[in-house]
Motif scaffolding. Structure first.
Motif, short mmCIF file in Angstrom:
data_model
loop_
_atom_site.label_atom_id
_atom_site.label_comp_id
_atom_site.label_asym_id
_atom_site.label_seq_id
_atom_site.Cartn_x
_atom_site.Cartn_y
_atom_site.Cartn_z
N TYR A 225 -1.68 -53.21 -37.51
CA TYR A 225 -0.31 -52.67 -37.56
C TYR A 225 -0.23 -51.73 -38.74
N CYS A 226 0.71 -50.81 -38.66
CA CYS A 226 0.95 -49.85 -39.73
C CYS A 226 2.45 -49.62 -39.81
N LEU A 227 3.02 -49.89 -40.96
CA LEU A 227 4.45 -49.65 -41.16
C LEU A 227 4.62 -48.36 -41.94
N MET A 228 5.33 -47.43 -41.33
CA MET A 228 5.64 -46.14 -41.93
C MET A 228 7.11 -46.18 -42.35
N PRO A 229 7.61 -45.21 -43.11
CA PRO A 229 9.00 -45.29 -43.57
C PRO A 229 10.03 -45.46 -42.46
N ASP A 230 9.82 -44.79 -41.31
CA ASP A 230 10.83 -44.84 -40.26
C ASP A 230 10.32 -45.35 -38.91
N HIS A 231 9.13 -45.92 -38.89
CA HIS A 231 8.60 -46.49 -37.66
C HIS A 231 7.39 -47.38 -37.96
N GLY A 232 6.96 -48.08 -36.95
CA GLY A 232 5.76 -48.91 -37.07
C GLY A 232 4.89 -48.76 -35.84
N HIS A 233 3.58 -48.94 -36.04
CA HIS A 233 2.61 -48.96 -34.94
C HIS A 233 2.01 -50.36 -34.91
N LEU A 234 1.81 -50.91 -33.72
CA LEU A 234 1.20 -52.23 -33.59
C LEU A 234 0.21 -52.24 -32.44
N VAL A 235 -0.86 -53.01 -32.61
CA VAL A 235 -1.75 -53.34 -31.51
C VAL A 235 -1.80 -54.85 -31.47
N GLU B 168 -10.29 -48.91 -25.28
CA GLU B 168 -8.91 -48.42 -25.43
C GLU B 168 -8.25 -49.02 -26.66
N MET B 169 -8.54 -50.29 -26.93
CA MET B 169 -7.93 -50.93 -28.09
C MET B 169 -8.40 -50.26 -29.39
N TRP B 170 -9.69 -50.02 -29.51
CA TRP B 170 -10.21 -49.40 -30.74
C TRP B 170 -9.71 -47.97 -30.89
N GLU B 171 -9.51 -47.27 -29.78
CA GLU B 171 -8.93 -45.93 -29.84
C GLU B 171 -7.51 -45.99 -30.42
N ALA B 172 -6.72 -46.95 -29.96
CA ALA B 172 -5.36 -47.13 -30.47
C ALA B 172 -5.37 -47.54 -31.94
N VAL B 173 -6.30 -48.40 -32.32
CA VAL B 173 -6.40 -48.82 -33.72
C VAL B 173 -6.76 -47.63 -34.61
N ALA B 174 -7.69 -46.80 -34.16
CA ALA B 174 -8.08 -45.61 -34.94
C ALA B 174 -6.87 -44.69 -35.13
N TYR B 175 -6.09 -44.49 -34.08
CA TYR B 175 -4.89 -43.66 -34.18
C TYR B 175 -3.91 -44.26 -35.19
N LEU B 176 -3.69 -45.54 -35.10
CA LEU B 176 -2.77 -46.25 -35.98
C LEU B 176 -3.21 -46.15 -37.44
N VAL B 177 -4.50 -46.35 -37.69
CA VAL B 177 -5.02 -46.34 -39.06
C VAL B 177 -4.86 -44.96 -39.71
N GLU B 178 -4.97 -43.92 -38.93
CA GLU B 178 -4.87 -42.56 -39.48
C GLU B 178 -3.43 -42.07 -39.59
N ALA B 179 -2.47 -42.82 -39.08
CA ALA B 179 -1.07 -42.37 -39.10
C ALA B 179 -0.56 -42.02 -40.50
N PRO B 180 -0.80 -42.84 -41.52
CA PRO B 180 -0.29 -42.48 -42.86
C PRO B 180 -0.94 -41.20 -43.42
#
Length: 143
Positions: free
Chosen positions: A58-68, A116-128
């Motif tokens: 998971y990644c919490l950003m100031p105005d949203h969050g991403h979760l797997v 697909e899961m690892w692709e989503a995790v990679a996207y989430l990790v790079e969000a910040p």
């Protein structure tokens, strides 16, 4: 933040997993506040245990969050757990602040396999990093 539990392997997870992007109320970057982000992360921990869901990332950003999220048991329902987490964290936030935390709807995508899961995790990790909050993903506190 680490979630203490028994060690898992990919074979222990039940598919499909779920990627979700949840957004805070418009114009409300409350997750930039440490107390708010901590409360949301703790609510995720409690909800995950109650619904037998593994928060893969998971990644919490100031105005949203991403979760797997993935099930730890065949009957686990990541979508129901996600809804309950939003309800729980939103209700706790409203009690503390009087403000609505989450927008009613969120973006969801079912992840059918580990690739697909690892692709989503990679996207989430790079969000910040993409958002310019940090230079390196590991510098982000809520990842």
């Amino acid at each position: 933040m680490l979630f203490p539990h028994d060690p898992l392997t990919l074979g222990d997870l039940h598919w499909p997993a779920l990627y979700a992007r949840v957004e805070t109320s418009p114009g409300y970057p409350v997750l930039a506040q440490t107390d708010a982000a901590r409360a949301v992360a703790m609510a995720l921990q409690r909800t995950s245990r109650a619904f037998d869901i593994e928060p893969i990332a998971y990644c919490l950003m100031p105005d949203h969050g991403h979760l797997v999220l993935a099930g730890r048991a065949a009957e686990a329902d990541a979508r129901t757990a996600l809804r309950r987490w939003k309800q729980l964290s939103g209700a706790e936030h409203r009690l503390r602040t009087g403000q609505t935390l989450w927008r009613p709807k969120c973006a969801e995508r079912l992840l059918q396999d580990p690739a697909e899961m690892w692709e989503a995790v990679a996207y989430l990790v790079e969000a910040p990093v993409r958002a310019g909050l940090v230079r390196l993903a590991g510098e982000h506190r809520w990842l």
